[in-house]
Design a protein around this motif. Structure first.
Motif, PDB file in Angstrom:
ATOM      1  N   GLU A 116       0.849  -1.192   0.000  1.00 23.97           N
ATOM      2  CA  GLU A 116       0.000   0.000   0.000  1.00 23.97           C
ATOM      3  C   GLU A 116       0.884   1.241   0.000  1.00 23.97           C
ATOM      4  OE1 GLU A 116      -3.658  -0.084   2.325  1.00 23.97           O
ATOM      5  OE2 GLU A 116      -3.002   1.848   3.126  1.00 23.97           O
ATOM      6  N   LEU A 117       0.680   2.132  -0.986  1.00 24.22           N
ATOM      7  CA  LEU A 117       1.504   3.336  -1.098  1.00 24.22           C
ATOM      8  C   LEU A 117       0.839   4.523  -0.413  1.00 24.22           C
ATOM      9  CD1 LEU A 117       2.508   2.999  -4.867  1.00 24.22           C
ATOM     10  CD2 LEU A 117       3.798   2.265  -2.853  1.00 24.22           C
ATOM     11  N   ALA A 118      -0.481   4.581  -0.465  1.00 26.02           N
ATOM     12  CA  ALA A 118      -1.202   5.691   0.168  1.00 26.02           C
ATOM     13  C   ALA A 118      -2.657   5.292   0.347  1.00 26.02           C
ATOM     14  CB  ALA A 118      -1.113   6.946  -0.700  1.00 26.02           C
ATOM     15  N   ARG A 119      -3.248   5.863   1.387  1.00 26.19           N
ATOM     16  CA  ARG A 119      -4.668   5.609   1.672  1.00 26.19           C
ATOM     17  C   ARG A 119      -5.247   6.902   2.198  1.00 26.19           C
ATOM     18  NH1 ARG A 119      -7.891   1.030   3.742  1.00 26.19           N
ATOM     19  NH2 ARG A 119      -6.144  -0.276   3.105  1.00 26.19           N
ATOM     20  N   SER A 120      -6.464   7.221   1.774  1.00 32.09           N
ATOM     21  CA  SER A 120      -7.101   8.413   2.341  1.00 32.09           C
ATOM     22  C   SER A 120      -8.592   8.182   2.459  1.00 32.09           C
ATOM     23  CB  SER A 120      -6.831   9.644   1.476  1.00 32.09           C
ATOM     24  OG  SER A 120      -7.634   9.620   0.333  1.00 32.09           O
ATOM     25  N   ARG A 121      -9.191   8.904   3.392  1.00 32.35           N
ATOM     26  CA  ARG A 121     -10.629   8.783   3.610  1.00 32.35           C
ATOM     27  C   ARG A 121     -11.225  10.163   3.457  1.00 32.35           C
ATOM     28  NH1 ARG A 121     -14.568   5.747   5.127  1.00 32.35           N
ATOM     29  NH2 ARG A 121     -13.352   3.849   5.108  1.00 32.35           N
ATOM     30  N   GLY A 122     -12.208  10.276   2.569  1.00 31.48           N
ATOM     31  CA  GLY A 122     -12.829  11.582   2.360  1.00 31.48           C
ATOM     32  C   GLY A 122     -14.326  11.468   2.337  1.00 31.48           C
ATOM     33  N   GLU A 123     -14.961  12.516   1.805  1.00 30.51           N
ATOM     34  CA  GLU A 123     -16.439  12.588   1.780  1.00 30.51           C
ATOM     35  C   GLU A 123     -17.070  11.396   1.074  1.00 30.51           C
ATOM     36  OE1 GLU A 123     -18.029  16.119  -0.187  1.00 30.51           O
ATOM     37  OE2 GLU A 123     -16.261  17.156   0.579  1.00 30.51           O
ATOM     38  N   ARG A 124     -16.395  10.896   0.024  1.00 30.03           N
ATOM     39  CA  ARG A 124     -17.000   9.845  -0.792  1.00 30.03           C
ATOM     40  C   ARG A 124     -16.507   8.455  -0.413  1.00 30.03           C
ATOM     41  NH1 ARG A 124     -16.745  14.390  -3.186  1.00 30.03           N
ATOM     42  NH2 ARG A 124     -14.505  14.187  -3.066  1.00 30.03           N
ATOM     43  N   GLY A 125     -15.647   8.376   0.594  1.00 24.68           N
ATOM     44  CA  GLY A 125     -15.190   7.067   1.032  1.00 24.68           C
ATOM     45  C   GLY A 125     -13.685   6.962   1.001  1.00 24.68           C
ATOM     46  N   GLU A 126     -13.205   5.739   0.733  1.00 24.73           N
ATOM     47  CA  GLU A 126     -11.782   5.462   0.900  1.00 24.73           C
ATOM     48  C   GLU A 126     -11.082   5.267  -0.454  1.00 24.73           C
ATOM     49  OE1 GLU A 126      -9.824   2.693   4.132  1.00 24.73           O
ATOM     50  OE2 GLU A 126     -10.619   1.540   2.443  1.00 24.73           O
ATOM     51  N   VAL A 161      -7.424   4.130  -2.220  1.00 25.86           N
ATOM     52  CA  VAL A 161      -6.169   3.420  -1.949  1.00 25.86           C
ATOM     53  C   VAL A 161      -5.335   3.389  -3.220  1.00 25.86           C
ATOM     54  CG1 VAL A 161      -5.145   1.194  -1.348  1.00 25.86           C
ATOM     55  CG2 VAL A 161      -7.143   2.001  -0.099  1.00 25.86           C
ATOM     56  N   LEU A 162      -4.053   3.713  -3.055  1.00 24.37           N
ATOM     57  CA  LEU A 162      -3.084   3.575  -4.135  1.00 24.37           C
ATOM     58  C   LEU A 162      -2.141   2.464  -3.720  1.00 24.37           C
ATOM     59  CD1 LEU A 162      -2.032   4.968  -6.784  1.00 24.37           C
ATOM     60  CD2 LEU A 162      -0.450   6.225  -5.304  1.00 24.37           C
ATOM     61  N   ARG A 163      -2.002   1.437  -4.559  1.00 27.31           N
ATOM     62  CA  ARG A 163      -1.143   0.331  -4.131  1.00 27.31           C
ATOM     63  C   ARG A 163      -0.323  -0.231  -5.284  1.00 27.31           C
ATOM     64  NH1 ARG A 163      -5.586  -4.357  -2.587  1.00 27.31           N
ATOM     65  NH2 ARG A 163      -6.026  -5.056  -4.683  1.00 27.31           N
ATOM     66  N   ARG A 164       0.788  -0.861  -4.919  1.00 28.89           N
ATOM     67  CA  ARG A 164       1.662  -1.526  -5.895  1.00 28.89           C
ATOM     68  C   ARG A 164       1.377  -3.012  -5.815  1.00 28.89           C
ATOM     69  NH1 ARG A 164       4.257   0.637  -9.851  1.00 28.89           N
ATOM     70  NH2 ARG A 164       5.092   2.290  -8.528  1.00 28.89           N
ATOM     71  N   ARG A 165       0.835  -3.580  -6.895  1.00 31.69           N
ATOM     72  CA  ARG A 165       0.526  -5.018  -6.885  1.00 31.69           C
ATOM     73  C   ARG A 165       1.801  -5.844  -6.989  1.00 31.69           C
ATOM     74  NH1 ARG A 165      -3.720  -4.188 -11.096  1.00 31.69           N
ATOM     75  NH2 ARG A 165      -2.312  -5.315 -12.473  1.00 31.69           N
ATOM     76  N   ASP A 166       1.678  -7.137  -6.693  1.00 36.32           N
ATOM     77  CA  ASP A 166       2.844  -8.022  -6.765  1.00 36.32           C
ATOM     78  C   ASP A 166       3.382  -8.139  -8.194  1.00 36.32           C
ATOM     79  OD1 ASP A 166       2.577  -8.334  -4.087  1.00 36.32           O
ATOM     80  OD2 ASP A 166       1.530 -10.257  -4.193  1.00 36.32           O
ATOM     81  N   ASP A 167       2.499  -7.895  -9.207  1.00 38.42           N
ATOM     82  CA  ASP A 167       2.981  -7.946 -10.601  1.00 38.42           C
ATOM     83  C   ASP A 167       3.633  -6.627 -11.019  1.00 38.42           C
ATOM     84  OD1 ASP A 167       0.843  -6.222 -10.886  1.00 38.42           O
ATOM     85  OD2 ASP A 167      -0.285  -7.468 -12.287  1.00 38.42           O
ATOM     86  N   GLY A 168       3.793  -5.692 -10.070  1.00 43.10           N
ATOM     87  CA  GLY A 168       4.495  -4.433 -10.346  1.00 43.10           C
ATOM     88  C   GLY A 168       3.584  -3.290 -10.745  1.00 43.10           C
ATOM     89  N   ALA A 169       2.298  -3.576 -10.993  1.00 43.00           N
ATOM     90  CA  ALA A 169       1.400  -2.514 -11.466  1.00 43.00           C
ATOM     91  C   ALA A 169       0.983  -1.583 -10.333  1.00 43.00           C
ATOM     92  CB  ALA A 169       0.152  -3.137 -12.083  1.00 43.00           C
ATOM     93  N   LEU A 170       0.803  -0.316 -10.697  1.00 46.41           N
ATOM     94  CA  LEU A 170       0.251   0.684  -9.781  1.00 46.41           C
ATOM     95  C   LEU A 170      -1.261   0.644  -9.949  1.00 46.41           C
ATOM     96  CD1 LEU A 170       1.261   3.027  -7.934  1.00 46.41           C
ATOM     97  CD2 LEU A 170       1.179   4.496  -9.976  1.00 46.41           C
ATOM     98  N   VAL A 229     -11.218   2.550  -5.190  1.00 42.46           N
ATOM     99  CA  VAL A 229     -12.106   3.444  -4.438  1.00 42.46           C
ATOM    100  C   VAL A 229     -13.143   2.583  -3.745  1.00 42.46           C
ATOM    101  CG1 VAL A 229     -13.792   5.312  -4.577  1.00 42.46           C
ATOM    102  CG2 VAL A 229     -11.780   5.356  -6.058  1.00 42.46           C
ATOM    103  N   ASN A 230     -13.249   2.730  -2.441  1.00 39.44           N
ATOM    104  CA  ASN A 230     -14.202   1.940  -1.651  1.00 39.44           C
ATOM    105  C   ASN A 230     -14.086   0.449  -1.965  1.00 39.44           C
ATOM    106  OD1 ASN A 230     -15.152   4.218  -0.350  1.00 39.44           O
ATOM    107  ND2 ASN A 230     -16.681   4.629  -1.940  1.00 39.44           N
ATOM    108  N   GLU A 240     -11.266  14.253  -6.375  1.00 45.06           N
ATOM    109  CA  GLU A 240     -10.549  13.802  -5.175  1.00 45.06           C
ATOM    110  C   GLU A 240      -9.236  14.573  -5.016  1.00 45.06           C
ATOM    111  OE1 GLU A 240     -11.709  11.978  -2.962  1.00 45.06           O
ATOM    112  OE2 GLU A 240     -13.341  10.873  -3.918  1.00 45.06           O
ATOM    113  N   PRO A 241      -9.130  15.414  -3.987  1.00 42.15           N
ATOM    114  CA  PRO A 241      -7.889  16.176  -3.812  1.00 42.15           C
ATOM    115  C   PRO A 241      -6.661  15.279  -3.674  1.00 42.15           C
ATOM    116  CG  PRO A 241      -9.468  16.617  -2.013  1.00 42.15           C
ATOM    117  CD  PRO A 241     -10.149  15.723  -2.988  1.00 42.15           C
ATOM    118  N   ASP A 242      -6.826  14.071  -3.079  1.00 44.43           N
ATOM    119  CA  ASP A 242      -5.653  13.219  -2.870  1.00 44.43           C
ATOM    120  C   ASP A 242      -5.131  12.614  -4.174  1.00 44.43           C
ATOM    121  OD1 ASP A 242      -5.161  13.479  -0.080  1.00 44.43           O
ATOM    122  OD2 ASP A 242      -7.061  12.466   0.240  1.00 44.43           O
ATOM    123  N   VAL A 243      -6.017  12.420  -5.136  1.00 41.59           N
ATOM    124  CA  VAL A 243      -5.540  11.925  -6.440  1.00 41.59           C
ATOM    125  C   VAL A 243      -4.566  12.951  -7.038  1.00 41.59           C
ATOM    126  CG1 VAL A 243      -6.299  11.457  -8.818  1.00 41.59           C
ATOM    127  CG2 VAL A 243      -7.510  10.426  -6.889  1.00 41.59           C
TER     128      VAL A 243
END
Ligand SMILES: C[S@@+](CC[C@H](N)C(=O)[O-])C[C@H]1O[C@@H](n2cnc3c(N)ncnc32)[C@H](O)[C@@H]1O
Length: 214
Positions: free
Chosen positions: A3-13, A15-24, A28-29, A88-91
């Motif tokens: 997991e690279l980043a996680r945030s919770r806002g008005e519309r929910g959660e 998550v930005l993550r790096r999968r085991d196959d290398g993909a970003l 959302v939720n 989404e401001p975090d995006v």
């Protein structure tokens, strides 16, 4: 999976993550939104608009995501300005901080953190050459229920009023939607439907781009 980043806002959660196959991957939720491994349909959203407009100068994109549609637009030297509406401001901040490869330092790009409906509504009439909408998984698999209005003839009519003569609207969808085709057709006279074959983690799928020209 990292997991690279996680945030919770008005519309929910988010998550930005790096999968085991290398993909970003952006989720959302808990719902997969996109990754950086299969981006051909996001790029086709841009190329379909660029091919349809004679002088694409000023363009609005709804949904920054991981930036592939905007990057494909910026590769065209005819582009003078790309307005990006991202709710989404975090995006946006994840891209500004370098967690996601950035296209925001290109001087042609301006980001507005707001609902694309408000951003489009605030545009002067006949002021953009193209509007590109990729804010959700399409009308039938919404991540945010409020986004259903984006696929309705009311909002599409607003989009049309903001297009210059010869301008184009392109809309991304993860599935075929007869209702969206009808709505685009009712506002623009005709709707071109472009299926895009993609491979999602080994599975063949079809995504769709719907297009209307003014
Ligand atoms: C599938 S991603 C966009 C992918 C993008 N085309 C790319 O190439 O990376 C959808 C994006 O739209 C944003 N979004 C969702 N609803 C929105 C809305 N109503 N207005 C603006 N942005 C929205 C999401 O936060 C997300 O960043």
């Amino acid at each position: 999976m990292t997991e690279l980043a996680r945030s919770r806002g008005e519309r929910g959660e988010l998550v930005l993550r790096r999968r085991d196959d290398g993909a970003l991957e952006l989720r959302v939720n808990g719902v997969f939104v996109m990754d950086d491994q299969e981006t051909s349909s996001e790029e086709l959203l841009a190329s379909a608009a660029l091919e349809a407009v004679r002088h694409p100068d000023r363009v609005l994109v709804g949904g920054l995501g991981l930036g592939y549609t905007v990057r494909a637009l910026l590769a065209d030297s005819r582009l003078g300005q790309v307005i990006v509406a991202e709710i989404e401001p975090d995006v946006v901040s994840w891209m500004r901080s370098g967690l996601v490869p950035s296209i925001l330092d290109d001087p042609r790009v301006g980001v507005v953190v707001d609902d694309v409906r408000a951003v489009v509504t605030d545009l002067p009439d006949a002021s953009v050459d193209a509007i590109l909408l990729d804010v959700d998984n399409g009308p039938d698999f919404l991540v945010y229920n409020e986004n259903s209005a984006i696929y309705s003839s009311g909002f599409l009519t607003t989009c049309r009023s903001k297009l210059r003569a010869g301008g184009v609207l392109t809309v991304w969808s993860s599935s075929a939607s007869a209702a969206l085709e009808t709505a685009v057709g009712s506002v623009f006279g005709t709707c071109a439907v472009k299926p895009v074959p993609v491979e999602l983690q080994g599975r063949p799928e079809l995504y769709y781009v719907y297009q209307g020209s003014s």
